[in-house]
Motif scaffolding. Structure first.
Motif, PDB file in Angstrom:
ATOM      1  N   GLY A   1     -16.677  -1.751   2.455  1.00 56.25           N
ATOM      2  CA  GLY A   1     -17.248  -3.079   2.673  1.00 56.25           C
ATOM      3  C   GLY A   1     -16.488  -4.150   1.915  1.00 56.25           C
ATOM      4  N   VAL A   2     -16.139  -3.867   0.673  1.00 54.72           N
ATOM      5  CA  VAL A   2     -15.382  -4.835  -0.137  1.00 54.72           C
ATOM      6  C   VAL A   2     -14.010  -5.060   0.484  1.00 54.72           C
ATOM      7  N   ALA A   3     -13.364  -3.987   0.939  1.00 52.62           N
ATOM      8  CA  ALA A   3     -12.049  -4.127   1.562  1.00 52.62           C
ATOM      9  C   ALA A   3     -12.142  -4.952   2.836  1.00 52.62           C
ATOM     10  N   THR A   4     -13.194  -4.761   3.622  1.00 53.26           N
ATOM     11  CA  THR A   4     -13.373  -5.529   4.855  1.00 53.26           C
ATOM     12  C   THR A   4     -13.572  -7.007   4.558  1.00 53.26           C
ATOM     13  N   ILE A   5     -14.389  -7.305   3.568  1.00 53.89           N
ATOM     14  CA  ILE A   5     -14.622  -8.710   3.192  1.00 53.89           C
ATOM     15  C   ILE A   5     -13.330  -9.345   2.681  1.00 53.89           C
ATOM     16  N   ALA A   6     -12.581  -8.616   1.878  1.00 56.75           N
ATOM     17  CA  ALA A   6     -11.312  -9.137   1.359  1.00 56.75           C
ATOM     18  C   ALA A   6     -10.347  -9.410   2.498  1.00 56.75           C
ATOM     19  N   ALA A   7     -10.260  -8.488   3.464  1.00 61.52           N
ATOM     20  CA  ALA A   7      -9.372  -8.687   4.618  1.00 61.52           C
ATOM     21  C   ALA A   7      -9.804  -9.905   5.422  1.00 61.52           C
ATOM     22  N   ALA A   8     -11.115 -10.079   5.606  1.00 65.56           N
ATOM     23  CA  ALA A   8     -11.612 -11.231   6.360  1.00 65.56           C
ATOM     24  C   ALA A   8     -11.267 -12.534   5.647  1.00 65.56           C
ATOM     25  N   LEU A   9     -11.388 -12.558   4.348  1.00 61.39           N
ATOM     26  CA  LEU A   9     -11.037 -13.768   3.583  1.00 61.39           C
ATOM     27  C   LEU A   9      -9.559 -14.082   3.701  1.00 61.39           C
ATOM     28  N   VAL A  10      -8.736 -13.054   3.669  1.00 57.37           N
ATOM     29  CA  VAL A  10      -7.294 -13.274   3.811  1.00 57.37           C
ATOM     30  C   VAL A  10      -6.999 -13.834   5.198  1.00 57.37           C
ATOM     31  N   MET A  11      -7.609 -13.268   6.219  1.00 52.49           N
ATOM     32  CA  MET A  11      -7.391 -13.741   7.593  1.00 52.49           C
ATOM     33  C   MET A  11      -7.837 -15.197   7.739  1.00 52.49           C
ATOM     34  N   LEU A  12      -8.998 -15.523   7.187  1.00 51.44           N
ATOM     35  CA  LEU A  12      -9.483 -16.904   7.272  1.00 51.44           C
ATOM     36  C   LEU A  12      -8.547 -17.859   6.553  1.00 51.44           C
ATOM     37  N   THR A  13      -8.016 -17.423   5.441  1.00 54.06           N
ATOM     38  CA  THR A  13      -7.100 -18.272   4.690  1.00 54.06           C
ATOM     39  C   THR A  13      -5.812 -18.498   5.480  1.00 54.06           C
ATOM     40  N   ILE A  14      -5.319 -17.453   6.115  1.00 55.63           N
ATOM     41  CA  ILE A  14      -4.083 -17.571   6.890  1.00 55.63           C
ATOM     42  C   ILE A  14      -4.299 -18.464   8.109  1.00 55.63           C
ATOM     43  N   TRP A  15      -5.411 -18.316   8.814  1.00 55.87           N
ATOM     44  CA  TRP A  15      -5.666 -19.074  10.042  1.00 55.87           C
ATOM     45  C   TRP A  15      -6.089 -20.509   9.783  1.00 55.87           C
ATOM     46  N   SER A  16      -6.473 -20.814   8.549  1.00 57.78           N
ATOM     47  CA  SER A  16      -6.946 -22.179   8.271  1.00 57.78           C
ATOM     48  C   SER A  16      -5.824 -23.154   8.102  1.00 57.78           C
TER      49      SER A  16
END
Length: 104
Positions: A89-104
């Motif tokens: 779960g922590v890894a999934t949340i971290a990956a989602a944050l990275v993706m959001l940061t890249i796409w923003s």
């Protein structure tokens, strides 16, 4: 080796010349001070030894930091093994944050 107040007053009085013992004591103080000065200058002039000491100190700090990091990694690995769902779960949340940061 510093003079006491009485010795300073004795040397400062006009008209009373120092005794032979006073002169010997003054010479011993001077020799000791010169010896300390020479030792300090010798240490400052020995750049190679000072650099070696600094490198050894930094290597010790690096070794300590490496050991602390290794210990932390082992504890973290133990936690992940004990709670794999939580780690996922922590890894999934971290990956989602990275993706959001890249796409923003």
């Amino acid at each position: 080796m510093t003079r006491t107040k009485a010795e300073q007053d004795r040397y400062a009085l006009p008209g009373s010349p120092p005794t032979d013992e006073d002169l010997r004591h003054e010479a011993a103080l001077t020799r000791a001070e010169i010896g300390e000065t020479v030792a300090a200058l010798r240490h400052r002039a020995d750049v190679k030894a000072r650099m070696r000491e600094a490198a050894q100190h930094r290597m010790a700090l690096l070794h300590d930091a490496m050991n602390a990091t290794t210990d932390h990694a082992h504890r973290l690995a133990g936690t992940v093994r004990a709670h794999p769902v939580l780690a996922g779960g922590v890894a999934t949340i971290a990956a989602a944050l990275v993706m959001l940061t890249i796409w923003s």
